[in-house]
Design a protein around this motif. Structure first.
Motif, short mmCIF file in Angstrom:
data_model
loop_
_atom_site.label_atom_id
_atom_site.label_comp_id
_atom_site.label_asym_id
_atom_site.label_seq_id
_atom_site.Cartn_x
_atom_site.Cartn_y
_atom_site.Cartn_z
N VAL A 18 -17.01 65.31 -22.09
CA VAL A 18 -16.51 65.19 -23.38
C VAL A 18 -17.01 65.85 -24.56
CG1 VAL A 18 -16.29 63.07 -25.01
CG2 VAL A 18 -16.26 62.55 -22.63
N ASP A 19 -18.38 65.98 -24.53
CA ASP A 19 -19.06 66.80 -25.69
C ASP A 19 -20.63 66.85 -25.29
OD1 ASP A 19 -20.24 67.81 -27.75
OD2 ASP A 19 -19.77 66.20 -29.10
N PRO A 20 -20.92 68.23 -24.90
CA PRO A 20 -22.18 68.56 -24.49
C PRO A 20 -23.35 68.00 -25.08
CG PRO A 20 -20.88 70.41 -24.15
CD PRO A 20 -20.02 69.42 -25.13
N THR A 21 -23.07 67.86 -26.54
CA THR A 21 -24.29 67.20 -27.47
C THR A 21 -24.70 65.94 -26.97
OG1 THR A 21 -22.63 66.52 -29.06
CG2 THR A 21 -23.54 68.83 -28.99
N ILE A 22 -23.53 65.09 -26.41
CA ILE A 22 -23.92 63.83 -25.95
C ILE A 22 -25.05 63.76 -25.04
CG2 ILE A 22 -23.06 61.59 -24.78
CD1 ILE A 22 -20.45 62.30 -25.78
N SER A 23 -25.14 64.52 -24.22
CA SER A 23 -26.30 64.27 -23.21
C SER A 23 -27.10 65.22 -23.24
CB SER A 23 -25.58 64.84 -21.97
OG SER A 23 -24.52 64.11 -21.50
N ASP A 24 -27.21 66.27 -24.34
CA ASP A 24 -28.30 67.20 -24.68
C ASP A 24 -29.70 66.59 -24.51
OD1 ASP A 24 -26.78 69.49 -24.55
OD2 ASP A 24 -26.76 69.72 -26.79
N THR A 25 -29.96 65.73 -25.43
CA THR A 25 -31.44 65.00 -25.42
C THR A 25 -31.73 64.53 -24.00
OG1 THR A 25 -31.00 64.78 -27.86
CG2 THR A 25 -33.00 63.67 -26.68
N ALA A 26 -30.75 63.70 -23.64
CA ALA A 26 -31.00 63.25 -22.32
C ALA A 26 -31.48 63.98 -21.10
CB ALA A 26 -30.22 62.07 -21.92
N SER A 27 -30.50 65.18 -21.19
CA SER A 27 -30.87 66.03 -20.06
C SER A 27 -32.23 66.73 -20.31
CB SER A 27 -29.61 67.15 -20.34
OG SER A 27 -28.47 66.78 -20.03
N GLN A 28 -32.57 66.95 -21.52
CA GLN A 28 -34.04 67.49 -21.44
C GLN A 28 -35.14 66.60 -20.90
OE1 GLN A 28 -34.18 67.76 -25.90
NE2 GLN A 28 -32.54 69.21 -26.01
N LEU A 29 -34.85 65.52 -20.61
CA LEU A 29 -36.02 64.60 -20.01
C LEU A 29 -35.56 64.48 -18.41
CD1 LEU A 29 -35.59 61.41 -22.32
CD2 LEU A 29 -37.60 62.95 -22.01
N THR A 30 -34.74 65.22 -17.90
CA THR A 30 -34.53 65.29 -16.40
C THR A 30 -35.96 65.98 -15.85
OG1 THR A 30 -33.52 67.49 -16.51
CG2 THR A 30 -32.12 65.45 -16.67
N GLN A 86 -38.13 64.39 -40.84
CA GLN A 86 -36.80 64.44 -40.52
C GLN A 86 -36.68 65.37 -39.12
OE1 GLN A 86 -34.12 66.05 -43.54
NE2 GLN A 86 -32.35 66.02 -42.44
N LEU A 87 -37.52 66.41 -39.14
CA LEU A 87 -37.40 67.33 -37.96
C LEU A 87 -38.06 66.48 -36.54
CD1 LEU A 87 -37.30 70.09 -36.26
CD2 LEU A 87 -39.66 70.23 -37.23
N LEU A 88 -39.12 65.67 -36.88
CA LEU A 88 -39.92 65.24 -35.74
C LEU A 88 -39.35 63.73 -35.43
CD1 LEU A 88 -43.47 66.60 -36.35
CD2 LEU A 88 -41.48 67.51 -34.80
N GLU A 89 -39.25 63.06 -36.03
CA GLU A 89 -38.89 61.63 -36.10
C GLU A 89 -37.92 61.45 -34.95
OE1 GLU A 89 -40.97 58.60 -37.15
OE2 GLU A 89 -40.32 58.93 -38.96
N ASP A 90 -36.71 62.04 -35.00
CA ASP A 90 -35.63 61.76 -33.91
C ASP A 90 -36.12 62.52 -32.49
OD1 ASP A 90 -34.25 60.20 -35.62
OD2 ASP A 90 -32.89 61.86 -36.07
N ARG A 91 -37.00 63.33 -32.72
CA ARG A 91 -37.18 64.17 -31.41
C ARG A 91 -38.76 63.72 -30.64
NH1 ARG A 91 -35.21 68.53 -34.88
NH2 ARG A 91 -34.19 69.75 -33.82
N VAL A 92 -39.45 62.72 -31.28
CA VAL A 92 -40.74 62.57 -30.82
C VAL A 92 -40.71 61.81 -29.33
CG1 VAL A 92 -40.52 59.95 -32.29
CG2 VAL A 92 -42.73 61.29 -31.59
N ASP A 93 -39.79 61.17 -29.09
CA ASP A 93 -39.89 60.41 -27.75
C ASP A 93 -39.74 61.78 -26.60
OD1 ASP A 93 -39.97 57.84 -28.68
OD2 ASP A 93 -38.10 57.62 -28.60
N VAL A 94 -38.77 62.50 -26.78
CA VAL A 94 -38.47 63.73 -25.94
C VAL A 94 -39.78 64.74 -25.91
CG1 VAL A 94 -37.30 65.71 -25.64
CG2 VAL A 94 -36.14 63.59 -26.16
N LEU A 95 -40.38 64.71 -27.12
CA LEU A 95 -41.36 65.74 -27.37
C LEU A 95 -42.64 65.25 -26.70
CD1 LEU A 95 -41.10 66.80 -31.09
CD2 LEU A 95 -40.76 68.23 -29.30
N GLU A 96 -42.76 63.72 -26.74
CA GLU A 96 -44.07 63.33 -26.17
C GLU A 96 -43.79 63.43 -24.57
OE1 GLU A 96 -46.16 58.64 -25.84
OE2 GLU A 96 -44.66 59.22 -27.55
#
Length: 935
Positions: free
Chosen positions: A106-118, A622-632
């Motif tokens: 549908v749209d690659p951006t939907i899964s981008d963040t989740a895919s980074q946790l694979t 703004q940069l880190l708040e939405d990314r923190v779960d993946v970054l951690e």
């Protein structure tokens, strides 16, 4: 230890494909059997229900109906993701990969963040983190999205069912589900039914009416009298598959008035269908047609060239393609599937597939194994590694399956397919893994990704004992993984011990290994304060193999290297130059997707730190708040330390004390869970600082005592870890001494501390310590020493480009700097620099959140939008519970608490915990859960 490709043996493989794309599209002809306008109308009306359940036996027209409805949804502006499940999807890692792939269509951006946790584990918490990342992306979309899960009855794996249940329970409002299955769905819909959020179609709804049956038969046969149509309808009870089957048999009769065959018995279930199909259809096929169907039945999908290989007739691919098209035209229950591939792919109608596989099982095992062998070779040569491995295992050729992964493993890793590779390796017999050093190394890397650090270390020890000492390639690869493990354990000393083994790579080392080696070397050299050498490794011309091929490394590795170049500049004080590099790397990494998650995380962590230092905490948040779960979850410990520290400091600067302390608690939990004493010491040191700033001396004393215990465990000894912890403990002791007026004790600690930090290249810390030294001297009445130390701190800060470091050194830092200017004066450069510091402090003080006013109606609407669970979370927030304690109190995972907090902040329009509690108070809500009067 090189990654050997099948082309070495003469094959010409196409690019690797780890996802079977035909599962992500509906059958092409589905929905064209007969327009079911009244059912489509009901489904369109129910399109905003949370869940639509289409439940009926095989052949009842479920898939055809839903595929037709899909076209209507697309025309109405809905996004639609499709996933057809199969029995081989019963593994949670594989199920998640296909789930993400369906949304990516549908749209690659939907899964981008989740895919980074694979690849970061398949335990319930790891799965939940992936799902949270997915639903956050879906919630951020303005469009409604529908997930269609066809053949859901195939999903029997408990972990996969749990993941689907979680999505049903926790997914955002704009996510809708269509569950297509035989019988009851494998998840609970009771809560949704109670909320009237489920629309259901069962077999009685799916059966053709007598009028529909007649129209269907006329469409198939051209002409049929009403009496015969009624008789066929009675034989099938409106079952679509039965009607379709009888229409095929009828069309093959010379005389349409011949009704002998209709008296053979009813065709209203799967067994009667199979019996009739074998007698009337399969027995009438030509020998070539029957052989084709039988061979193809071992595959979940098939195409002309695959079938030719199965039959050992590769030269007849075009003829077989025509034969398949002919069988489709004859309605022999073969269905074309939409796909982006060049070839046309097909799948069997479930009933035909089951019948053909039952027949094939009656053949000698040797013939079945031969088909599987031909299949795995074809899938290998065409780059479908997933299916190649599975068929090799079915052919009882585990060694061939292991060899495939040995050959393709590095390519899969380079494409970011960590979880898929892990899933495939786990299917191999243990003896096949242990027989291949590459696969054992992959298992170690996999354990690293999943943070199974003890298991990784144990595996590496056993592998080191088994490797020949003269195998240079194997020893180099082992050293690289050992160094990577040391970095993941925040053990720079252990990585330094491996350094000599990495300096001279073998000639056959692959580019990705060289790139990884270079990045580790740069990291280690920066820890030795040798910044120029760290840069040279990344900026010099790449080495070449004996055949002249440059060893460039992987794209992700090269981007990480550029990030480390930026860090070397930052450590030398060129913050602006570093910021530019970080931004470029972050942009390029995100463009490349999941395969470059590591450089993206490193760049984000370092950029956030640079933004905070340059006094832009709002941009850092703004940069880190939405990314923190993946970054951690995916970053090395040093990056996690930077991210959580910046988030804490940024919230503190904005006056959000609870939020700031919660990030320090989060850092403490992270450090404890992974046994990282340096990170634990840093968290405790910052907690001491924050308690002192709020005059909470007893709390600060308790934290300092715990910190000093860690210091005694790791005494100053010249090692990296011992010295780093010594610095953290000493800095906390200095802050404590200054806070209670022990200025002599503070000065006594500061001298040796500054000397040690200078020796280790920690210039940023030196500037802060010099300012604290000046403060201690001033308060002891030593004006000249205070002025000299202040000027030294300012000159160093100016050279390094520091802003927040000096302002954060002490609450009275700016007053001390003003005093120094009045007493001793500044030159032009320092005067300009001091003005920047003053402006930065003013901007920080004016960035506090402004209160908002709401009318009674608006307040009521906001409170009504909060669920009972969200109110429970807010109630505990008001009691200053950290996330982990909220999770324990409510029986949730910490990640689910974070998900609820994200939703709460969005509904309240706030940025953090303190703001949320204050906002609820403004709305008239109290901690007992009652809303105050709005009159």
């Amino acid at each position: 230890m090189t990654s050997r490709r099948p082309s070495d043996a003469g094959a010409s493989p196409e690019p690797l494909q780890s996802i079977v794309t035909t599962k992500l599209f509906p059958p092409r002809e589905a929905g064209r059997l007969l327009p079911r306008d009244h059912l489509i109308a009901q489904l369109v009306k129910a399109r905003r229900h949370r869940c639509v359940l289409v439940d009926g036996p095989a052949g009842s027209g479920k898939t055809s109906l839903v595929a037709a409805w899909r076209r209507e949804l697309l025309a109405l502006g809905f996004d639609v993701a499709w996933l057809t499940l199969a029995p081989d999807d019963n593994e949670v890692a594989r199920w998640l990969d296909y789930l993400l792939a369906s949304f990516s269509e549908v749209d690659p951006t939907i899964s981008d963040t989740a895919s980074q946790l694979t690849g970061r584990g398949v335990d319930s918490e790891a799965v939940e983190r992936t799902l949270i990342a997915l639903v956050r992306s879906i919630a951020a979309r303005p469009r409604e999205i529908v997930l269609i899960l066809d053949d859901l009855h195939s999903l029997t794996d408990l972990a996969s069912r749990w993941a689907l249940q979680w999505l049903l329970d926790q997914g955002p409002r704009n996510l809708h589900f269509v569950l297509v299955c035989r019988g009851a769905p494998p998840v609970s819909l009771s809560r949704l039914r109670a909320q009237h959020s489920v629309f259901e179609l069962g077999f009685r709804d799916l059966r053709f009416s007598q009028g529909e049956a007649e129209a269907f038969l006329k469409g198939k046969l051209g002409a049929i009298d009403r009496r015969t149509a009624q008789r066929l309808y009675e034989l099938t009870d409106g079952w679509v598959a039965g009607l379709q089957l009888l229409s095929i048999g009828w069309s093959r009769k010379r005389d349409l008035r011949d009704t002998k065959f209709v008296s053979r018995g009813q065709i209203q279930d799967e067994q009667s269908f199979t019996d009739y199909f074998e007698h009337e259809i399969l027995s009438k096929l030509s020998k070539a047609e029957y052989a084709l169907l039988e061979a193809a039945s071992i595959c979940n999908r098939f195409c002309a060239s695959l079938c030719a290989a199965l039959l050992g007739k590769e030269e007849d691919s075009d003829r077989i393609g025509s034969l398949l098209a002919s069988l489709v035209t004859q309605n022999v229950f073969i269905i074309p599937v939409e796909t982006s591939d060049r070839e046309t792919w097909y799948r069997f109608h479930p009933l035909l597939g089951e019948a053909m596989r039952a027949r094939l099982r009656q053949h000698p095992e040797a013939q079945q194994l031969q088909y599987h062998k031909a299949a795995w070779i074809w899938f290998r040569d065409h780059g479908y590694v997933d299916e190649a491995v599975r068929h090799a295992l079915s052919a009882n050729e585990a060694a061939a399956a292991a060899e495939l992964l040995d050959q393709y493993g590095q390519d899969l890793l380079a494409r970011g397919q960590f979880r898929n590779m892990n899933s495939l390796v786990r299917q191999l017999p243990e003896q096949e893994i242990q027989a291949r050093a590459n696969l054992r190394l992959w298992m170690a890397r996999s354990q690293l990704l999943a943070r199974e650090l003890d298991a990784c270390a144990d595996g590496l020890r056993r592998l080191e004992a088994d490797l020949p000492a003269d195998d240079a390639s194997a020893q180099f690869a082992l050293a690289l993984v050992k160094a990577t493990l040391a970095v993941a354990c925040d053990d720079t000393d252990a990585a330094m011990r491996v350094l000599p083994q990495m300096l001279h790579p073998p000639e056959d080392a692959d580019p990705a290994a060289i790139g990884g080696r270079d990045n580790i070397l740069s990291w280690l050299y920066m820890h030795r304060a040798d910044y120029e050498l760290a840069r040279q490794i990344q900026l010099t011309a790449p080495a070449t193999r004996a055949d002249g091929v440059p060893l460039l490394g992987s794209p992700g590795g090269r981007l990480q290297g550029r990030c480390l170049v930026g860090l070397s500049y930052a450590l030398e004080g060129q913050i602006i130059e570093a910021e530019r590099i970080y931004r470029d790397v972050l942009y390029e990494s995100e463009q490349r997707g999941p395969s470059c998650i590591d450089p993206a995380c490193l760049a984000a962590a370092l950029l956030g730190e640079a933004l905070y230092e340059l006094n832009d905490p709002s941009a850092a948040l703004q940069l880190l708040e939405d990314r923190v779960d993946v970054l951690e979850r995916v970053s090395i410990p040093d990056s996690v330390l930077r991210v959580l520290s910046v988030l804490s400091a940024s919230h503190w600067l904005a006056g959000r004390r609870q939020e700031a302390l919660s990030y320090l608690d989060r850092l403490e939990d992270y450090a404890v869970s992974l046994k990282l004493d340096r990170l634990l010491a840093y968290s405790l040191g910052e907690q001491v600082r924050r308690h002192l700033e709020q005059s909470e001396f007893e709390a600060a004393k308790r934290k300092l005592a715990t910190l000093e215990d860690i210091g005694r465990t790791h005494p100053k000894s010249g090692s990296h870890l011992g010295d780093e912890i010594f610095i953290i403990v000493a800095r906390a002791q200095v802050r404590s001494d200054v806070a209670v007026g022990r200025y002599e004790a503070a000065a006594a600690r500061l001298g040796p501390l500054i000397e040690l930090c200078e020796a280790r290249g920690h210039q940023q810390i030196v500037a802060m310590l010099q300012l604290q030294n000046a403060l201690a001297a001033k308060r002891r009445g030593m004006r000249e020493q205070a002025g000299e130390a202040t000027l030294a701190a300012l000159r160093l800060g100016h050279r390094l480009g520091l802003v927040r470091s000096l302002l954060d050194a002490d609450a009275s830092a700016l007053d001390l700097i003003r005093w120094c200017g009045d007493e001793f004066g500044f030159d032009v450069l320092l005067s300009f620099y001091v003005e920047r510091l003053r402006d930065a402090e003013v901007s920080a003080q004016t960035a506090a959140p402004t209160p908002r006013g709401d009318g009674a109606e608006s307040r009521s609407a906001i409170l009504d939008s909060l669920s009972d669970r969200e109110l429970d979370v807010i109630r505990l927030l008001s009691q200053a519970f950290p996330n982990k304690k909220i999770a324990r109190a409510l029986g949730l995972s910490p990640d689910t608490v974070k998900w609820h907090l994200k939703n709460i902040y969005g509904k309240l329009g706030v940025a953090g915990r303190d703001d949320a509690v204050a906002r609820m108070r403004d709305l008239g809500w109290n901690a007992d859960g009652a809303a105050a009067s709005t009159s």
